[in-house]
Design a protein around this motif. Structure first.
Motif, PDB file in Angstrom:
ATOM      1  N   PHE A  48       0.837  -1.198   0.000  1.00 22.13           N
ATOM      2  CA  PHE A  48       0.000   0.000   0.000  1.00 22.13           C
ATOM      3  C   PHE A  48       0.884   1.265   0.000  1.00 22.13           C
ATOM      4  CE2 PHE A  48      -1.938   3.326   2.673  1.00 22.13           C
ATOM      5  CZ  PHE A  48      -2.984   3.683   1.840  1.00 22.13           C
ATOM      6  N   LEU A  49       1.928   1.249   0.839  1.00 25.11           N
ATOM      7  CA  LEU A  49       2.824   2.419   0.922  1.00 25.11           C
ATOM      8  C   LEU A  49       3.534   2.665  -0.414  1.00 25.11           C
ATOM      9  CD1 LEU A  49       4.468   1.943   4.451  1.00 25.11           C
ATOM     10  CD2 LEU A  49       2.678   3.551   3.811  1.00 25.11           C
ATOM     11  N   LEU A  50       3.894   1.555  -1.082  1.00 26.79           N
ATOM     12  CA  LEU A  50       4.564   1.688  -2.377  1.00 26.79           C
ATOM     13  C   LEU A  50       3.637   2.365  -3.385  1.00 26.79           C
ATOM     14  CD1 LEU A  50       6.437  -1.726  -2.655  1.00 26.79           C
ATOM     15  CD2 LEU A  50       7.493   0.520  -2.758  1.00 26.79           C
ATOM     16  N   PHE A  51       2.357   1.939  -3.385  1.00 22.47           N
ATOM     17  CA  PHE A  51       1.415   2.545  -4.333  1.00 22.47           C
ATOM     18  C   PHE A  51       1.158   4.012  -3.959  1.00 22.47           C
ATOM     19  CE2 PHE A  51       0.025  -2.030  -4.535  1.00 22.47           C
ATOM     20  CZ  PHE A  51       0.837  -2.284  -5.630  1.00 22.47           C
ATOM     21  N   SER A 102      10.662  -3.967   2.100  1.00 19.87           N
ATOM     22  CA  SER A 102      11.002  -2.811   2.936  1.00 19.87           C
ATOM     23  C   SER A 102      12.190  -2.047   2.351  1.00 19.87           C
ATOM     24  CB  SER A 102      11.280  -3.183   4.395  1.00 19.87           C
ATOM     25  OG  SER A 102      11.478  -4.503   4.579  1.00 19.87           O
ATOM     26  N   PHE A 103      13.145  -2.774   1.778  1.00 21.20           N
ATOM     27  CA  PHE A 103      14.261  -2.062   1.144  1.00 21.20           C
ATOM     28  C   PHE A 103      13.821  -1.414  -0.163  1.00 21.20           C
ATOM     29  CE2 PHE A 103      16.892  -4.894   3.851  1.00 21.20           C
ATOM     30  CZ  PHE A 103      17.494  -3.881   4.572  1.00 21.20           C
ATOM     31  N   LEU A 104      12.871  -2.074  -0.836  1.00 19.08           N
ATOM     32  CA  LEU A 104      12.355  -1.493  -2.079  1.00 19.08           C
ATOM     33  C   LEU A 104      11.672  -0.158  -1.802  1.00 19.08           C
ATOM     34  CD1 LEU A 104      11.751  -1.863  -5.143  1.00 19.08           C
ATOM     35  CD2 LEU A 104       9.583  -2.882  -4.474  1.00 19.08           C
ATOM     36  N   LEU A 105      11.007  -0.085  -0.648  1.00 23.59           N
ATOM     37  CA  LEU A 105      10.316   1.152  -0.260  1.00 23.59           C
ATOM     38  C   LEU A 105      11.321   2.313  -0.180  1.00 23.59           C
ATOM     39  CD1 LEU A 105       7.535   2.268   0.643  1.00 23.59           C
ATOM     40  CD2 LEU A 105       8.202   1.797   2.979  1.00 23.59           C
ATOM     41  N   VAL A 106      12.498   2.031   0.333  1.00 20.82           N
ATOM     42  CA  VAL A 106      13.533   3.087   0.404  1.00 20.82           C
ATOM     43  C   VAL A 106      14.134   3.319  -0.979  1.00 20.82           C
ATOM     44  CG1 VAL A 106      15.722   3.774   1.459  1.00 20.82           C
ATOM     45  CG2 VAL A 106      14.072   2.491   2.786  1.00 20.82           C
TER      46      VAL A 106
END
Lengths: 235, 251
Positions: A48-51, A102-106
């Motif tokens: 959700f955060l990624l989107f 989680s690393f992708l989010l960063v």
């Protein structure tokens, strides 16, 4: 590279990297705690955060393909190695996915130069961040060159057989090595012409100020997980 | 399930994977999240002192010649691109060279620890190969053990007056093989077999990796010889002039 493109277009690009790193650290901490169901929930939260940060479904599925191709055979091997322990394999796959996301989010919200610019503030890391910055700047130049040479060799049946393939690849790598030094020398001359004495002066990246409230909130969530373990909630 | 049957099943599953996804063989890198926290910390603890030594060596070199930093930055980019190139393979998979044997020959073992780590970091961030929690384990097996094995083999070969081709081949191939052996051991320690423990598990992981990694190590050895022969024949002077820290006869 898709992650890199996404990072420059991200809606969260100017959020302070410190906040993103703390959030990633919290996910990391939860990832190592023994709560598989929470891992599943966190995977959905990060998706959700990624989107929210501007990563589209299509880009996400493209990005997901590579880790899945690594996770699945790995899990399969562990499944056989542990004599059919399905629970362990599923937990492993979930944890792996959670940590990668989680690393992708960063990575998909912070361009590499911005992150390195932030890490440059830590003096002992400066030499490593300088090397990493140069590596990042030139890996695209060298990749493009390698792709062009590879294509030209392929068009001339350079990879027709195993032996030919090795020979062509050796020429490619040898040529690329010489090209690398040619570009490096040009880069060095250009720096000298501008009066550089070895110190790489780059403009500091711009971020929004660090939001302490968010940091405290993230740390609180992280500590919540630790308390849950201490209270024996995982049993 | 007997050990033999288990190995056969693993090999079958792995071959199926290679047939389905021929462009992506099981890489030498351990994927993100595959190791439990204690093993991640353990491998980081083993790796960090070598990284510190590498950084100290670079800092010393940079104080002497500030442009060495640029050389290492470009070396990092070169190693990254090298490790993204497809290596032809006889097993049907097409994996990627680690570039460690070649890198150590050209840049030396300690700088290669830092350069290899930076390349691994970008592989994890940009290509999702490996991971950051497993960076300690991956960097230890590839950038530390691989680099020092390649360097040791070079020294040993020089002592025994082995030819340039033999020493280069042995250094690159053995660095590759040892990297895969350490990776297998890292996985075995994290996932010991129910019957037989770590040793039995290591045996299984060795068997699975061996299908692709042994031919790849030989391929990478041959590739390193071809590349260095090319450089020696066509750019010996340039290489000698530019590289002062390497370990090979190219200098």
């Amino acid at each position: 590279m898709l992650v890199d493109l996404l990072a420059y277009k991200s809606l969260w690009r100017f959020v302070h990297p410190g906040e993103k790193l703390v959030l990633c650290g919290v996910f990391l901490l939860w990832g190592f705690l023994p709560f598989p169901w929470i891992h599943f929930g966190l995977v959905l939260v990060i998706a959700f955060l990624l989107f929210w940060s501007g990563v589209s479904w299509r880009s996400f599925s493209k990005l997901l393909l590579t880790p899945l191709l690594f996770i699945l055979p790995g899990v399969l091997v562990v499944l056989f190695s542990s004599q059919g322990n399905v629970t362990l394999s599923v937990q492993l796959a979930l944890r792996s996915l959670l940590l990668w996301m989680s690393f992708l989010l960063v990575a998909s919200t912070t361009p590499v130069p911005d992150m390195l610019g932030f890490l440059r503030n830590f003096r002992p890391l400066q030499i490593v961040t300088d090397v990493a910055l140069l590596t990042y700047r030139y890996l695209f130049v060298l990749s493009a060159r390698a792709e062009r040479v590879y294509l030209a060799q392929q068009a001339r049946l350079g990879y027709g057989s195993y032996r030919q393939g090795l020979q062509s690849l050796a020429f490619l790598i040898g040529g690329l090595f010489l090209y690398t030094f040619q570009v490096m020398e040009q880069f060095r001359f250009s720096l000298e012409a501008r009066g550089c004495e070895g110190e790489l002066a780059v403009l500091p990246p711009r971020f929004r100020p660090l939001c302490l409230l968010r940091i405290v909130l993230f740390l609180g969530i992280g500590m919540g997980g630790v308390f849950l373990v201490l209270l024996g909630g995982h049993r | 399930m007997s050990l033999k049957r288990c190995i056969l099943l693993c090999a079958g599953a792995f071959s199926l994977h290679l047939m389905l996804f021929p462009h992506l063989a099981f890489a030498m890198h351990i994927m993100e999240g595959f190791l439990p926290a204690k093993w991640c910390l353990f491998w980081y603890a083993l790796y960090v002192p070598f990284l510190a030594l590498g950084v100290a060596a670079i800092t010393k070199g940079v104080l002497r010649d500030p442009y060495q930093k640029i050389l290492l930055g470009f070396a990092g980019a070169f190693v990254f691109v090298l490790s993204a190139l497809k290596l032809p393979s006889v097993t049907g998979s097409s994996s990627h060279p680690t570039g460690i044997g070649l890198g150590v020959t050209l840049f030396g073992p300690l700088p290669m620890v830092v350069v290899g780590s930076v390349a691994l970091l970008f592989q994890a961030l940009l290509l999702a190969h490996g991971g950051l929690t497993t960076l300690g384990a991956n960097a230890f097996s590839m950038a530390v053990v691989g680099s020092f094995v390649a360097y040791g083999v070079h020294r040993w070969a020089k002592k025994w007056h082995a030819s340039f081709q033999v020493s280069t081949f042995l250094a690159a191939a053995l660095a590759d093989l040892v990297t895969y052996a350490v990776t297998s051991l890292q996985l075995a320690l994290a996932f010991p077999a129910v019957q037989g423990g770590v040793l039995a598990s290591a045996e299984r992981f060795f068997a699975i990796f061996a299908i692709t990694q042994v031919p790849l190590a030989i391929g990478e050895g041959i590739l390193a010889v071809l590349v260095l022969t090319f450089l020696r024949d066509y750019a010996g002077e340039t290489v000698r002039y530019l590289l002062k820290e390497g370990a090979s006869d190219v200098r």
